[in-house]
Design a protein around this motif. Structure first.
Motif, PDB file in Angstrom:
ATOM      1  N   VAL A 177       0.846  -1.204   0.000  1.00 38.20           N
ATOM      2  CA  VAL A 177       0.000   0.000   0.000  1.00 38.20           C
ATOM      3  C   VAL A 177       0.877   1.248   0.000  1.00 38.20           C
ATOM      4  O   VAL A 177       0.651   2.180  -0.787  1.00 38.20           O
ATOM      5  CB  VAL A 177      -0.980  -0.001   1.198  1.00 38.20           C
ATOM      6  CG1 VAL A 177      -1.669   1.351   1.344  1.00 38.20           C
ATOM      7  CG2 VAL A 177      -2.023  -1.105   1.040  1.00 38.20           C
ATOM      8  N   LEU A 191      -5.930  -5.086   3.036  1.00 36.73           N
ATOM      9  CA  LEU A 191      -4.868  -4.149   2.666  1.00 36.73           C
ATOM     10  C   LEU A 191      -4.362  -4.437   1.256  1.00 36.73           C
ATOM     11  O   LEU A 191      -4.130  -3.514   0.471  1.00 36.73           O
ATOM     12  CB  LEU A 191      -3.703  -4.246   3.655  1.00 36.73           C
ATOM     13  CG  LEU A 191      -3.784  -3.367   4.881  1.00 36.73           C
ATOM     14  CD1 LEU A 191      -2.719  -3.774   5.887  1.00 36.73           C
ATOM     15  CD2 LEU A 191      -3.656  -1.902   4.523  1.00 36.73           C
ATOM     16  N   ILE A 199      -6.678  -3.017  -1.214  1.00 33.08           N
ATOM     17  CA  ILE A 199      -6.498  -1.570  -1.338  1.00 33.08           C
ATOM     18  C   ILE A 199      -5.289  -1.272  -2.226  1.00 33.08           C
ATOM     19  O   ILE A 199      -5.343  -0.373  -3.079  1.00 33.08           O
ATOM     20  CB  ILE A 199      -6.384  -0.912   0.055  1.00 33.08           C
ATOM     21  CG1 ILE A 199      -7.742  -0.980   0.759  1.00 33.08           C
ATOM     22  CG2 ILE A 199      -5.877   0.531  -0.044  1.00 33.08           C
ATOM     23  CD1 ILE A 199      -7.724  -0.578   2.221  1.00 33.08           C
ATOM     24  N   HIS A 200      -4.221  -2.019  -2.050  1.00 38.76           N
ATOM     25  CA  HIS A 200      -3.039  -1.886  -2.921  1.00 38.76           C
ATOM     26  C   HIS A 200      -3.448  -2.050  -4.384  1.00 38.76           C
ATOM     27  O   HIS A 200      -3.071  -1.249  -5.239  1.00 38.76           O
ATOM     28  CB  HIS A 200      -1.993  -2.932  -2.512  1.00 38.76           C
ATOM     29  CG  HIS A 200      -1.044  -3.334  -3.584  1.00 38.76           C
ATOM     30  ND1 HIS A 200      -0.088  -2.489  -4.099  1.00 38.76           N
ATOM     31  CD2 HIS A 200      -0.915  -4.515  -4.243  1.00 38.76           C
ATOM     32  CE1 HIS A 200       0.596  -3.135  -5.036  1.00 38.76           C
ATOM     33  NE2 HIS A 200       0.116  -4.356  -5.135  1.00 38.76           N
TER      34      HIS A 200
END
Length: 192
Positions: free
Chosen positions: A36, A97, A100-101
């Protein structure tokens, strides 16, 4: 709403996933955090615009890496747009996460193929979420209702003001709509 790193600060207008799924991601928490951070740095470099005020909000504490609520919300400012990308689709923090990356990487793809204006339009959509610090001091005043207003009065006032505040209206903007959404959410939360 003021975002905080812990516990999870979820955007008020973003529905929660009721049944998180298993993902195909094979990553550790540390690697997902690095991904991220790396994506945000590359996105900033690609766009020529700073990514600032990054805040990752989750229910991870030092002693509990896999809380029951594995949702993650990443708040940041880009090109003057207060933004939030929130994912709770998966069962583990590192999986959310990593998602989201991938969302940020998709924005980099848009940037390469569609240009800065396309990405700004997408981020304005993300900006419709209440920003981490909306400066909401008096939600009654924002909606133009008296303290103690009923749920139906709150909803009616919201609908009326949203007609002019919506970004599609000539005098509206994402910021005005976010402020209305935050005021409505706060007053309804107080009613519950």
């Amino acid at each position: 709403m003021t975002a905080q790193a812990f516990p999870l600060t979820w955007p008020d207008s973003w529905p929660r996933t009721t049944s998180p799924a298993k993902s195909q991601f094979k990553t550790s928490l540390t690697a997902a955090i690095d991904n991220v951070q790396g994506s945000l740095k590359r996105f900033s470099a690609d766009s020529g615009k700073k990514v600032e005020n990054v805040l990752v909000s989750s229910n991870v504490s030092l002693m509990e890496r896999n809380p029951k609520d594995a949702g993650v919300a990443v708040y940041f400012t880009w090109d003057g747009i207060s933004t939030c990308i929130a994912v709770d689709r998966y069962q583990r923090i590192e999986e959310n996460l990593q998602a989201i990356h991938h969302v940020i990487e998709a924005e980099r793809t848009k940037l390469r193929h569609g240009g800065l204006n396309l990405v700004r339009a997408a981020f304005r959509g993300y900006a419709a979420l209440p920003p981490p610090n909306s400066g909401l001091s008096n939600p009654w005043e924002v909606l133009g209702v008296k303290e103690g207003a009923t749920t139906s009065e709150i909803e009616a006032a919201f609908r009326e003001k949203a007609k002019k505040a919506h970004p599609d209206h000539q005098s509206g903007s994402n910021e005005q709509m976010a402020k209305l959404n935050a005021a409505r959410a706060e007053l309804l939360r107080r009613k519950a």
